[in-house]
Design a protein around this motif. Structure first.
Motif, PDB file in Angstrom:
ATOM      1  N   PRO A  87      64.294 -49.749 -10.070  1.00  0.00           N
ATOM      2  CA  PRO A  87      64.360 -50.231  -8.683  1.00  0.00           C
ATOM      3  C   PRO A  87      64.363 -51.754  -8.669  1.00  0.00           C
ATOM      4  O   PRO A  87      63.712 -52.399  -9.504  1.00  0.00           O
ATOM      5  N   TYR A  88      65.069 -52.330  -7.712  1.00  0.00           N
ATOM      6  CA  TYR A  88      65.152 -53.790  -7.630  1.00  0.00           C
ATOM      7  C   TYR A  88      64.105 -54.302  -6.645  1.00  0.00           C
ATOM      8  O   TYR A  88      64.078 -53.926  -5.479  1.00  0.00           O
ATOM      9  N   ASP A  89      63.227 -55.148  -7.182  1.00  0.00           N
ATOM     10  CA  ASP A  89      62.180 -55.763  -6.339  1.00  0.00           C
ATOM     11  C   ASP A  89      62.435 -57.251  -6.253  1.00  0.00           C
ATOM     12  O   ASP A  89      62.318 -57.959  -7.258  1.00  0.00           O
ATOM     13  N   ASN A  90      62.718 -57.735  -5.031  1.00  0.00           N
ATOM     14  CA  ASN A  90      62.970 -59.164  -4.828  1.00  0.00           C
ATOM     15  C   ASN A  90      61.704 -59.803  -4.233  1.00  0.00           C
ATOM     16  O   ASN A  90      61.347 -59.527  -3.087  1.00  0.00           O
ATOM     17  N   PRO A  91      60.997 -60.623  -4.985  1.00  0.00           N
ATOM     18  CA  PRO A  91      59.753 -61.248  -4.467  1.00  0.00           C
ATOM     19  C   PRO A  91      59.989 -62.046  -3.196  1.00  0.00           C
ATOM     20  O   PRO A  91      59.159 -62.051  -2.294  1.00  0.00           O
ATOM     21  N   THR A  92      61.127 -62.728  -3.116  1.00  0.00           N
ATOM     22  CA  THR A  92      61.412 -63.545  -1.929  1.00  0.00           C
ATOM     23  C   THR A  92      61.528 -62.683  -0.689  1.00  0.00           C
ATOM     24  O   THR A  92      60.973 -62.994   0.371  1.00  0.00           O
ATOM     25  N   LEU A  93      62.246 -61.564  -0.847  1.00  0.00           N
ATOM     26  CA  LEU A  93      62.390 -60.655   0.294  1.00  0.00           C
ATOM     27  C   LEU A  93      61.056 -60.032   0.673  1.00  0.00           C
ATOM     28  O   LEU A  93      60.764 -59.825   1.862  1.00  0.00           O
ATOM     29  N   GLN A  94      60.241 -59.724  -0.335  1.00  0.00           N
ATOM     30  CA  GLN A  94      58.929 -59.158  -0.040  1.00  0.00           C
ATOM     31  C   GLN A  94      58.075 -60.138   0.743  1.00  0.00           C
ATOM     32  O   GLN A  94      57.420 -59.781   1.735  1.00  0.00           O
ATOM     33  N   LEU A  96      59.147 -62.670   2.539  1.00  0.00           N
ATOM     34  CA  LEU A  96      59.753 -62.842   3.852  1.00  0.00           C
ATOM     35  C   LEU A  96      59.404 -61.680   4.769  1.00  0.00           C
ATOM     36  O   LEU A  96      59.107 -61.871   5.965  1.00  0.00           O
ATOM     37  N   GLY A  97      59.404 -60.474   4.227  1.00  0.00           N
ATOM     38  CA  GLY A  97      59.040 -59.306   5.015  1.00  0.00           C
ATOM     39  C   GLY A  97      57.605 -59.367   5.498  1.00  0.00           C
ATOM     40  O   GLY A  97      57.301 -59.020   6.649  1.00  0.00           O
ATOM     41  N   ILE A  98      56.717 -59.832   4.606  1.00  0.00           N
ATOM     42  CA  ILE A  98      55.302 -59.965   4.991  1.00  0.00           C
ATOM     43  C   ILE A  98      55.142 -60.987   6.109  1.00  0.00           C
ATOM     44  O   ILE A  98      54.421 -60.762   7.090  1.00  0.00           O
ATOM     45  N   ILE A  99      55.831 -62.134   5.980  1.00  0.00           N
ATOM     46  CA  ILE A  99      55.734 -63.198   6.992  1.00  0.00           C
ATOM     47  C   ILE A  99      56.247 -62.704   8.341  1.00  0.00           C
ATOM     48  O   ILE A  99      55.624 -62.918   9.385  1.00  0.00           O
ATOM     49  N   PHE A 105      53.138 -59.232  14.495  1.00  0.00           N
ATOM     50  CA  PHE A 105      51.785 -58.809  14.900  1.00  0.00           C
ATOM     51  C   PHE A 105      51.123 -59.845  15.804  1.00  0.00           C
ATOM     52  O   PHE A 105      50.544 -59.521  16.836  1.00  0.00           O
ATOM     53  N   LEU A 106      51.239 -61.137  15.418  1.00  0.00           N
ATOM     54  CA  LEU A 106      50.655 -62.204  16.231  1.00  0.00           C
ATOM     55  C   LEU A 106      51.322 -62.287  17.596  1.00  0.00           C
ATOM     56  O   LEU A 106      50.670 -62.553  18.610  1.00  0.00           O
ATOM     57  N   ALA A 107      52.646 -62.079  17.617  1.00  0.00           N
ATOM     58  CA  ALA A 107      53.370 -62.119  18.894  1.00  0.00           C
ATOM     59  C   ALA A 107      52.888 -61.014  19.821  1.00  0.00           C
ATOM     60  O   ALA A 107      52.719 -61.216  21.039  1.00  0.00           O
ATOM     61  N   ILE A 108      52.646 -59.832  19.259  1.00  0.00           N
ATOM     62  CA  ILE A 108      52.154 -58.716  20.073  1.00  0.00           C
ATOM     63  C   ILE A 108      50.767 -59.029  20.623  1.00  0.00           C
ATOM     64  O   ILE A 108      50.475 -58.819  21.809  1.00  0.00           O
ATOM     65  N   ILE A 109      49.867 -59.551  19.743  1.00  0.00           N
ATOM     66  CA  ILE A 109      48.512 -59.897  20.191  1.00  0.00           C
ATOM     67  C   ILE A 109      48.566 -60.971  21.276  1.00  0.00           C
ATOM     68  O   ILE A 109      47.874 -60.887  22.294  1.00  0.00           O
TER      69      ILE A 109
END
Length: 544
Positions: A87-94, A96-99, A105-109
């Motif tokens: 499987p291909y794991d791209n740290p940058t995409l991970q 970016l996904g977390i951010i 989440f902050l926008a909803i709060i």
């Protein structure tokens, strides 16, 4: 599909000379995954292609449309087939996904907080409060820029209110108090209206009204240096209409200054999400509740007997005169109250009547004020107000006539059997309120004069005040607020008066009261002596 993909890969590597140091990445969107490719016999048979892929450091990445996942084929040797599939794991995409997830989440709060804040304040202070968070706020505050701008933003929902603040009440800061110096005792409610509630409060510090009028108000200071006040505030669920009415009331009370028979604004809190009005405290409450609670305690005028909760006709005349005096003061300022009623006249501890509730007040720069809509006291309104929505100083005189009916009927509801929608036809037919049972004839005649159809044929409020003063003079040698001429010249309570009675006459009454008390005590002693003699006689009779 796999054959086509391998052919494309071979063609690409032949046409593009790629060094092993830099390598290349080839993307394919397929309907199969990398595991399927690695276990395919076609890939094992392509030894030359595998060698080329290895030597050119080529990465084959497969985007599997079935699960939206990416897998990669990158051989570690010339013959590596199965172990190269992963499987291909791209740290940058991970990352970016977390951010992105955190930001969502902050926008909803933030949205939930803003929504709750907006519902609680009806959107009044959102932009002002957010602006206060900016670095330049404190600097602008020191330069005096923030005050006027914040006021405009805060009253953006009603530009008219801002006009009244500036035109009628002077600078808001003159009236503002520090909320930290005010304790609202919500366990001691004093009353409530259609929207606002009134509580007892304790205020520490100098009363703003004293500084503004430059006069001692005669408000009692407690031993600890605090003042008992009444605090009027809105509930959290108040709508925008109630908020506008509340701020309008503050603006009008600011321009009123001080008068003995007007409930004075002592100070206010407007630069807050919870606006409040500070006024004099009136322990006896409103006139309507006061007379209703004493309905069965009416004392005949010729009686010398008096008790704490007793009420005489001359007491009612005194309240009527004081109310008329307050209305006369309002008329000199061209103010139409529009809600003169027994529920809106309060009584202080020393039985001073004060007109209150200025939510419907209007300053008129001409003889006639026209308004439609809003909450209106239908059964207290003049005929022209019901039919044409016209309000004048003379329409307040009509309402004063209804106030007299409430007062001398000891709290009866006016037109109790008439529906509000039927009021115009009822009044046009010539029908009016009946004479209360205990009401003097001259007072009822005054009521009917107030209820004339043509407003210019009704008496002026100052004429009514004079007539009431004459009635009060004939009722007692010393009536409440006897010094009429002094009241004409000043709007302040005479410090030589007690409960509205000249001090020398008050002292005479005190002396008479002491004499009556002494006579009463002597009567009690004689009664006890007579009872003792009677008991002794009964004992002697039994002995015989």
């Amino acid at each position: 599909m796999a054959v086509l993909m391998l052919n494309h890969t071979a063609t690409f590597l032949q046409e593009n000379s790629v060094s092993g140091d830099k390598g290349s990445i080839i993307y394919f969107m397929t309907d199969f995954g990398c595991d399927d490719l690695c276990h395919d016999e076609l890939l094992s048979a392509q030894s030359d292609l595998l060698e080329t892929i290895y030597e050119t450091n080529t990465h084959i990445r497969l985007f599997y449309s079935g699960t939206n996942t990416i897998s990669e084929y990158h051989p570690k040797s010339k013959n590596d087939v199965e172990s190269a599939c992963k499987p291909y794991d791209n740290p940058t995409l991970q990352i970016l996904g977390i951010i992105v997830g955190i930001l969502c989440f902050l926008a909803i709060i933030m949205g939930i907080i803003m929504r709750c804040y907006y519902k609680c304040t009806n959107g009044r202070h959102i932009f002002v409060d957010l602006f206060k968070l900016t670095p330049c706020y404190k600097k602008k505050k020191r330069e005096g820029i923030i005050g006027s701008m914040a006021l405009q933003n805060r009253n953006a929902i009603s530009a008219e209110n801002y006009y009244y603040e500036m035109q009628l009440g002077g600078r808001p800061s003159e009236w503002e108090i520090d909320p930290n110096n005010l304790l609202v005792v919500e366990t001691k409610p004093l009353g409530s209206g259609a929207f606002a509630k009134v509580y007892e409060g304790i205020f520490k510090g100098e009363i703003p009204l004293s500084k503004i009028v430059g006069h001692h108000l005669g408000i009692k200071m407690e031993e600890d240096g605090t003042y008992r006040v009444a605090v009027k505030k809105l509930p959290p669920y108040a709508n925008s209409e109630a908020i506008n009415d509340f701020r309008h009331e503050i603006a009008f009370m600011k321009q009123l200054g001080y008068h003995a028979h007007i409930l004075s604004l002592l100070g206010c809190v407007t630069e807050s999400t919870e606006p409040m009005i500070l006024t004099e405290i009136c322990p006896h409450g409103d006139v309507l509740s006061f007379v209703r609670s004493r309905k069965d305690n009416l004392i005949e005028e010729d009686s010398n007997y008096y008790f704490e909760n007793g009420l005489k006709i001359k007491d009612l005349i005194s309240i009527a005169w004081q109310t008329a005096d307050g209305m006369t003061y309002l008329s000199t300022k061209n103010i139409v109250h529009r809600d003169i009623a027994a529920r809106n006249v309060l009584l202080t501890e020393s039985m001073v009547a004060k007109i209150a509730d200025f939510g419907l007040c209007r300053l008129v720069d001409q003889a006639l004020y026209t308004s439609k809509g809003g909450r209106l006291p239908i059964k207290w309104m003049a005929l022209e107000s019901l039919k044409y929505y016209e309000y004048t100083l003379q329409s307040d005189v009509w309402s004063f006539g209804v106030f007299l009916f409430e007062l001398f009927s000891l709290g009866e509801t006016p037109y109790a059997t008439v529906q509000p929608t039927d009021m115009p036809d009822y009044l046009e037919s010539g029908k009016r309120l009946p004479k209360p049972e205990k009401c003097p004839e001259k007072i009822y005649q005054m009521m009917t004069e107030c209820w004339k159809v043509e407003s210019d044929t009704r008496p002026k409020i100052e004429e009514i005040r004079e007539d009431l003063s004459k009635l009060l003079t004939s009722a007692t040698e010393a009536y409440g607020y006897l010094d009429i001429e002094a009241q004409r010249q000043t709007s302040f309570v005479d410090e030589g008066e007690i409960c509205g009675i000249p001090a020398d006459i008050f002292e005479q009454r005190q002396e008479k009261s002491k004499i009556f008390q002494a006579i009463l005590e002597q009567s009690h002693k004689r009664l006890k002596k007579a009872q003792y003699v009677l008991e002794q006689n009964q004992v002697e009779l039994k002995t015989v």
